[in-house]
Structure formats: C-alpha cells, structure tokens
Design a protein around this motif. Structure first.
Motif, PDB file in Angstrom:
ATOM      1  N   ASP A 215       0.834  -1.209   0.000  1.00 13.35           N
ATOM      2  CA  ASP A 215       0.000   0.000   0.000  1.00 13.35           C
ATOM      3  C   ASP A 215       0.869   1.261   0.000  1.00 13.35           C
ATOM      4  O   ASP A 215       0.564   2.239  -0.694  1.00 13.35           O
ATOM      5  N   ASN A 216       1.941   1.230   0.780  1.00 15.44           N
ATOM      6  CA  ASN A 216       2.849   2.377   0.836  1.00 15.44           C
ATOM      7  C   ASN A 216       3.552   2.588  -0.501  1.00 15.44           C
ATOM      8  O   ASN A 216       3.751   3.729  -0.946  1.00 15.44           O
ATOM      9  N   TYR A 217       3.913   1.486  -1.155  1.00 15.00           N
ATOM     10  CA  TYR A 217       4.543   1.559  -2.475  1.00 15.00           C
ATOM     11  C   TYR A 217       3.609   2.219  -3.489  1.00 15.00           C
ATOM     12  O   TYR A 217       4.012   3.100  -4.261  1.00 15.00           O
ATOM     13  N   LEU A 218       2.343   1.813  -3.468  1.00 16.58           N
ATOM     14  CA  LEU A 218       1.370   2.398  -4.386  1.00 16.58           C
ATOM     15  C   LEU A 218       1.148   3.875  -4.091  1.00 16.58           C
ATOM     16  O   LEU A 218       1.050   4.697  -5.003  1.00 16.58           O
ATOM     17  N   GLN A 219       1.069   4.216  -2.806  1.00 13.24           N
ATOM     18  CA  GLN A 219       0.838   5.608  -2.428  1.00 13.24           C
ATOM     19  C   GLN A 219       2.026   6.480  -2.810  1.00 13.24           C
ATOM     20  O   GLN A 219       1.858   7.595  -3.325  1.00 13.24           O
ATOM     21  N   ASN A 220       3.233   5.979  -2.583  1.00 21.08           N
ATOM     22  CA  ASN A 220       4.429   6.735  -2.967  1.00 21.08           C
ATOM     23  C   ASN A 220       4.490   6.952  -4.470  1.00 21.08           C
ATOM     24  O   ASN A 220       4.885   8.023  -4.944  1.00 21.08           O
ATOM     25  N   SER A 221       4.100   5.907  -5.219  1.00 16.46           N
ATOM     26  CA  SER A 221       4.108   6.028  -6.677  1.00 16.46           C
ATOM     27  C   SER A 221       3.157   7.120  -7.133  1.00 16.46           C
ATOM     28  O   SER A 221       3.489   7.940  -7.999  1.00 16.46           O
TER      29      SER A 221
ATOM     30  N   ILE B 295      10.650  -1.790  -3.448  1.00 21.02           N
ATOM     31  CA  ILE B 295       9.608  -1.745  -2.425  1.00 21.02           C
ATOM     32  C   ILE B 295      10.298  -1.525  -1.086  1.00 21.02           C
ATOM     33  O   ILE B 295      11.089  -2.353  -0.639  1.00 21.02           O
ATOM     34  N   GLU B 296       9.984  -0.418  -0.477  1.00 19.48           N
ATOM     35  CA  GLU B 296      10.650  -0.017   0.755  1.00 19.48           C
ATOM     36  C   GLU B 296       9.982  -0.662   1.959  1.00 19.48           C
ATOM     37  O   GLU B 296       8.765  -0.837   1.999  1.00 19.48           O
ATOM     38  N   MET B 297      10.802  -1.027   2.934  1.00 20.67           N
ATOM     39  CA  MET B 297      10.283  -1.540   4.193  1.00 20.67           C
ATOM     40  C   MET B 297       9.488  -0.432   4.891  1.00 20.67           C
ATOM     41  O   MET B 297      10.004   0.650   5.147  1.00 20.67           O
TER      42      MET B 297
ATOM     43  N   VAL C  57       0.044   4.938 -13.587  1.00 16.51           N
ATOM     44  CA  VAL C  57       1.062   4.660 -12.570  1.00 16.51           C
ATOM     45  C   VAL C  57       0.470   3.834 -11.442  1.00 16.51           C
ATOM     46  O   VAL C  57       1.077   2.873 -10.952  1.00 16.51           O
ATOM     47  N   VAL C  58      -0.747   4.186 -11.021  1.00 16.12           N
ATOM     48  CA  VAL C  58      -1.409   3.442  -9.954  1.00 16.12           C
ATOM     49  C   VAL C  58      -1.684   2.008 -10.405  1.00 16.12           C
ATOM     50  O   VAL C  58      -1.456   1.044  -9.662  1.00 16.12           O
ATOM     51  N   LYS C  59      -2.145   1.846 -11.640  1.00 19.34           N
ATOM     52  CA  LYS C  59      -2.452   0.509 -12.150  1.00 19.34           C
ATOM     53  C   LYS C  59      -1.194  -0.331 -12.309  1.00 19.34           C
ATOM     54  O   LYS C  59      -1.201  -1.537 -12.062  1.00 19.34           O
TER      55      LYS C  59
END
Length: 753
Positions: free
Chosen positions: A446-452, A709-711, A609-611
């Motif tokens: 979820d954090n990866y998607l939000q950052n993107s 993908i960040e921790m 980007v989200v997709k």
C-alpha cells in the motif's frame, strides 16, 4: 551388533511427541508451499522458453502501408533472416472490446491449442484462452463479428501474445477488452476487406543474436523499405515488443522472497531442535556420563542424538514435497494463468526446487545439530555424572529482601533459569520477526502504491517518436527522455533507468537540483536505495542497442518514489545522445494534449502509474495470506515449545512444591507468571531488532524485483505484534496449566539434590 542406544529413540520420541510433531507440521506446511510455488514458477519458465522455441516466435516485426513486392522481400531476407507475412485485422466485438485476428500461422508464432481445435472451416474462430475466460466465452458458442455469426471452436495460446497488450505504448495488460484470435483463410479474407494491417515478422538465422544485432537488423530492414518506397507504420524487435517480452522480464521476481522465508524458518526450526536436544542432554546427563565412562565415544553419542532430528526432517521434507506437488500447484498456477496467456502446463519435477526444499534443509539441520552436539558433549564424564552440563557456570546466590514471597520466588525462578529464558528471548525474536514478515507485506505494498501516486509530477507524460509541435498547449513542457541499462549485481539483472533531460526552470520539477557538469546526474530515491548509491558514487550505464557505455557521478538524490530515473539538464542529455540543443521527444502536461497516435511512442497518466503498481504487486498480494498464516503457526509453535521447555526443566521443583502443599493455581502463579514477565519484556525489546532485521531482509527478498519496495511498518503494527504475542502466550499458558496438573508428586523423590 545393533547399537543398544537405538532402543531409546522411540522412548525419546514419545516423551517429546508434542515438540517434534509441532516442528514437523511447520516444516511440512512450509516445504509444501515453497515446493509447490517453485515447481510452478520453474515449470512455467521452462514452458515459456520451450514454447517460444518450438512455435518459432518472431525476433521482430514491422508494418507497412501496402504489401511488399518480391524484390523487396528478397533484399530483406538477404540480411540472414526469414521473413513471414503476419497480417492481421482488428474487429470490434462490442463498443469497448476488440479482437486482433490472424490467419492460422504455420511457420512463425504458431498457435498452441488449449482447448478444442483450430478453425478449419469458414466462420470458425479460436480465441485466446485468457481473453475467453475473462469474458466468459465457451467452446461451441457463437460471437458476432463483421456482420457474421462466428463459431468458437477452440481456445489457444500464441507465443507472440503471452501478455495481452493492445498497443505497445500501453503500460497495462487488458485481457478483458483486447484479445487475439485465429481464423481460416477464407474468413480472414472477409475481415481483411474492411480492415487489414500489413504486418511482417522476421526470425534471424542467428539464434543467440544480441539486442544490438537484432536492432541493427531492424534498422537495415527499415532502410530497405524506405529505399523501395514503402512507408513504415510500426517497427520493433521482440525485446521492444511488450506482448512478447513483458512476461519473461516479470518472471522470477518473487522467488528470492519465498526462498528467504524458507531459510528464516529453517533457522528457527534448527534453533528449536538445538534447544530440544540440549534439554534432553541435560535431563539424561547422568546416563551420558555413565555411557562415556563405559567406553562410548563422543561421536557415537552425537550420532545417536542426531537421529531423531534428521529422521523428522527427512520425513517432513518427503511429505512436504508430496503435498507440494499434489495440492499447491493449482493455486500458484492460477496466479500466472490469471494474468498471462500460456499453453497448457504440465507440472514437472524440478531439480532446483527439490534441492531448495529438501537437500538444503537436510544439510542445514545436519550441520547445525552436529556443531551444537559436538560443543555440548565436549565435557568430561564426571561433570555429566554431577549434572554439571553448562561450561564455566559459576553459581552465585543473590539475596532478595524486598517484595512479597511470590514476587521474590518469581524473580528467583527467572534467575535460576536465565539460560532457558534467554533461549526463550531468542525464540521470541525469531518468532516476532517471522510474524512481522507475514503482516508487513500488505502495508508495504500500500505504501509503495501511495508513494508512486504521490511522486507523479504531471497528469500526462507523452514520449514521442519524433518532435511534434503542439498549438495552444501553454501548460505543456518539452523535455528529452531516453532509457539506459545498468547492471544490478545483487539481483544479477539489468535495470532499465529512464533519463530525463529537464530545463533548469522546469515547473513540474521545480524542487530538483540538476548538475551542471555533463558527467554528473541526479538519481531518484528508489534507484539510489535499490543500488545502494549515495552522493559522490560512480555508476556505469549501457545503451543495449549501441552497446555504448556512459559513466556518471551521483550529484544528488531526488525524492522520487515511482521508479528508477536519472536527471540531467536537457542540453547535457541531448549532447549525450548526439542531438542538437533544441531537440526534445516528450511532453509533460496536466491536461490531455492533442497529439495523433502515430506520433506517440508511450503515454503515461496518473491512473496508469497506480495501475502499474497494482499489477507489479499483485503476485505478492496473493502470497500475503500464506505468509501470514505460516508466521502465526510458527509463532505459536515457538512460544509453546520454548515455554514448555522451561516448565519441564522445573518439573522437579514443582513436584517439591506440591509435596509442600502448594496447589496447582499457586504453582502456576509462581512459574507461569515468571515466564509471562520474560515474554512481555522480550516482546518489547525484540520490536526494534525485528524491524532492523526486516529492513535487511527486504533488500534480499526483492533483489530480483525490477522495482524498489521499501520496508514500511506503521506504528499500529508494532502494537499488533505485541498483542498477538500476548494472545499466543495466553493460549500457551492455558495449555501449560494443564501440564502443571500432571506433574507427579514422586518426581521430587527421583532427585537427590
């Protein structure tokens, strides 16, 4: 003569039945899951490359506005390649669904039948299997195309469309609104009357040609077509063609994560085996001392105490592999076949998977137990007879004057069993780590998607095939974009890095610091973290189509978390790619621009980007339930085994307390609450250690992943780990309360101390 020590193996197994069965169940579950996953992944990988070879997948393609004459074809084939007509017609199935229809190809990009047959008669069609499944079509049904009723006679997979991507500049697969089909020649001619694309595919004579060699051939083909008066509307190598290259580039990214999970669990189980063996040795120390004094060697005893762990590991590995081959493949197969177009899969025996799930665990357990036993048994027989099995242990009596009797007794229990409780602490550290591994994946994704999404600078990004001026586009900003590769040693793969040539006064990148020197670059945060780069480091990039190298120094790290990118001034980037200072090939804009499709190489929007993020992480999302379930099971097993070991080591003392008149409730308060104190303290201390270890593991688990993908662990998850630990201990506490009731009063009479 048989070793008489073997007679005690069954007794030892029955006495430790709960411990060994718990370990065996965890090992079986983990090995079966990993075995099933690796078997499917490697089988799919082998199937993909075998299918591409057997079905003669193209090395590239190009499209022209009219058919080529024989003279032009001959000139192209003189380039040491075979040229094939691969015409197609695009037909609308509904307002938002289109099918790309080919003739039945027999020499290149040959179709594999998944179900039914290939079309042989007029008005018959074979659909791509994934497209048919997504739209709920069945063999034998009729669809309406080009004013005619067409019967579906089969489902197929074709090697040039393992990913259903309509346009090569599309960034997403869409198996619902775009499909591929095969028809007979007569039906195709009917379709071609209204809509046809003169597409040609080629296969190089040289099977192991590099990307540069293939790209050079394509440019030679382009030159021949232009010299003979043909206008090209499309041209690309197989590596540039996403419908062919997307799946091979995507495969295997999640293998390191699964292997990492297996190895962590093996460490935990080996640790538990060691603790159990140490406990047995402590309990049987007088017997061991007698055997050593009677002439038994240390190696004979080591072999004896290694038998049960090795037998349990072997049996668990065998059962786990059987379950892995029979139960799990359908689940993991659906992960691939729900997204990609592949021919029927036959799950094979994969030696690499067998080594990972059987040989490595066996060798690991063998080495760890041997080293522990050799260390543990390396003391004199007399010390075993005296039950002094701990090296260099100096007993110190600590006076406790304050607090109630129960509180002082609990502290005394902790001090007397500090070795056991330290073992429990290590076990909780391992268990907390594996639990964190299971529950942190969802928030990280979820954090990866939000950052993107947050890192997107413009609502629209257009990459052009050639510069195009746009009228009335005040919001648009020109820039230069190219792509280079760099070798990522840890993952043994080449990473694609997008190079952005920006104006110093860019309004979309107004917070970036661009270097003035042409041998320096600013890199994105994700790229820096993936490669382990910092300011001042040097890195080499390669153009795969020219094989030219470029060396740069990292000038700055830009907080961009939507991919791997590097930034220069537009002038420096244009100089690097041998273009004039006014050259550009891209636009940034917050509004949709009026650019014809034939000039667009790719278009990226905020939604895209989200997709992309959702697509990239979908396979990991399906693994989360498995990892979470396994982690909780392991947590329960570790807490139960290690806490029970403490209780077992104090069975004699509990028996003495019963003789003295203490009831089960009071004994539970003395011993289990002492353990509860240790558990709570351990859970608190282990949290930061587990987080640090998780951060290290993430870099390993995703090393073959082509994104970063960040921790990320929200604060509430630390509370979840703590609460789950208490709940698990409560369950263990309930089980151990029943064990206390079974402590024999006569146990105290067996000891002379």
């Amino acid at each position: 003569m048989k070793n008489p020590l073997n007679r005690s193996l069954w007794r030892e197994f029955k006495q430790n039945l709960a411990r060994y069965l718990s370990i065996s169940i965890v090992l079986i579950v983990m090995i079966s899951a990993v075995s099933g996953f690796l078997t499917v992944v490697y089988s799919v990988k082998d199937l993909l490359y075998k299918n591409q070879d057997e079905c003669n997948v193209e090395d590239g393609q190009f499209a022209v506005t009219q058919t080529l004459n024989k003279d032009t074809k001959d000139k192209i084939e003189d380039l040491d390649l075979n040229l094939y007509e691969n015409f197609y017609s695009e037909q609308d199935l509904s307002d938002d669904t289109m099918i790309r229809i080919y003739k039945n190809r027999e020499k290149v990009d040959i179709a594999t039948v998944y179900e039914g047959i290939l079309p042989k008669n007029k008005h018959e069609i074979a659909l791509d299997r994934l497209f048919a499944e997504k739209n709920d079509y069945k063999v034998g049904e009729t669809i309406h195309l080009n004013g005619e009723d067409i019967k579906i006679v089969g489902f197929i997979a074709v090697p040039d469309y393992t990913s259903l991507i309509e346009k090569n500049n599309d960034l997403m697969m869409d198996a619902i609104h775009f499909g591929v089909a095969i028809v007979d020649n007569k039906t195709f001619d009917e379709f071609a009357e209204k809509n046809i694309t003169y597409n040609y595919s080629y296969v190089l004579d040289k099977k192991d040609a590099s990307d540069k060699e293939n790209y050079d051939k394509l440019n030679d083909i382009r030159d021949i077509c232009l010299e003979n008066g043909y206008m090209l509307t499309n041209m690309m190598t197989s590596d540039m063609n996403q419908t062919i290259s997307f799946l091979p580039n995507d495969m295997g990214g999640d293998i390191p994560m699964i292997k990492a999970l297996l190895y962590i669990i093996l460490v935990i189980l080996a640790f538990i085996f060691v603790v159990i063996s140490e406990t047995i040795i402590d309990e049987e120390s007088t017997v061991i001392g007698t055997l050593l004094a009677s002439g038994y060697t240390k190696n004979e005893l080591i072999r004896h105490y290694m038998v049960l762990p090795i037998i349990i590991t072997i049996v668990s590995c065998i059962i786990g592999n059987i379950v892995g081959y029979l139960v799990f493949p359908p689940y993991f197969k659906d992960m691939y076949y729900g997204s990609y177009c592949l021919p029927p899969l036959k799950v094979q025996f994969i030696p690499e998977a067998f080594i990972t799930t059987t040989i490595i665990p066996l060798v690991f357990m063998l080495v760890i137990n041997y080293l522990m036993l050799r260390h543990k048994l390396n003391i004199s027989p007399i010390r075993f007879l005296r039950r002094d099995t701990h090296k260099n242990r100096i007993k110190q009596h600590i006076k406790l004057k304050h607090g109630s009797f129960f509180r002082r007794f609990q502290i005394r229990v902790i001090l007397q069993n500090k070795g056991s409780y330290f073992t429990l602490f290590i076990g909780i550290l391992f268990a907390s780590f594996i639990l964190m591994f299971g529950i942190v994946m969802g928030p990280c994704i979820d954090n990866y998607l939000q950052n993107s999404e947050d890192s997107i600078k413009a609502d629209y990004q257009y990459v052009l095939k050639q510069p195009v001026d746009i009228k009335n586009a005040e919001d648009a900003e020109k820039l230069t974009i190219t792509s280079l590769e760099t070798y990522y040693k840890a993952g043994d793969l080449d990473l694609d890095v997008s190079f952005y040539g920006l104006d110093n006064d860019s309004k979309y990148y107004d917070d970036i610091s661009l270097p003035s020197k042409d041998d320096e670059i600013t890199i994105s945060y994700d790229f820096a973290q993936k490669m382990g780069l910092k300011k001042g480091d040097k890195i080499t990039f390669t153009n795969p189509y020219t094989e030219k190298d470029y060396k740069f120094k990292v000038y700055d790290i830009y907080d961009y978390k939507a991919g791997f990118s590097a930034y220069m001034t537009q002038k420096n980037l244009n100089d690097m790619i041998d273009q004039d200072k006014n050259y550009y090939n891209a636009y940034l804009s917050d509004k949709k621009l009026d650019i014809k499709d034939e000039y667009i190489q790719s278009k990226l929007t905020r939604n895209d980007v989200v997709k992309i993020g959702e697509q990239v992480t979908s396979s990991f999302g399906q693994m989360i339930p498995i990892m979470t379930t396994v982690s909780i099971i392991i947590y329960l097993v570790v807490m139960y085994i290690l806490t029970k070991l403490v209780m077992d080591r104090n069975a004699t003392n509990m028996s003495f307390l019963k003789v003295m008149g203490y009831d089960d409730k009071e004994i539970s308060k003395l011993y289990l609450k002492a353990s509860a104190i240790v558990v709570v303290i351990s859970l608190i201390i282990c949290a930061p250690f587990s987080y640090y270890l998780m951060d290290v593991l993430f870099k390993f688990a995703f090393m073959r992943f082509t994104s970063y993908i960040e921790m990320y662990m929200p604060y509430y998850l630390h509370i979840v780990v703590f609460v789950v630990g208490l709940l698990v201990y409560s369950l263990v506490n309930f089980i151990l309360n029943r064990s206390i009731k079974k402590v024999d009063l006569g146990e105290s009479l067996k000891e002379s101390e």
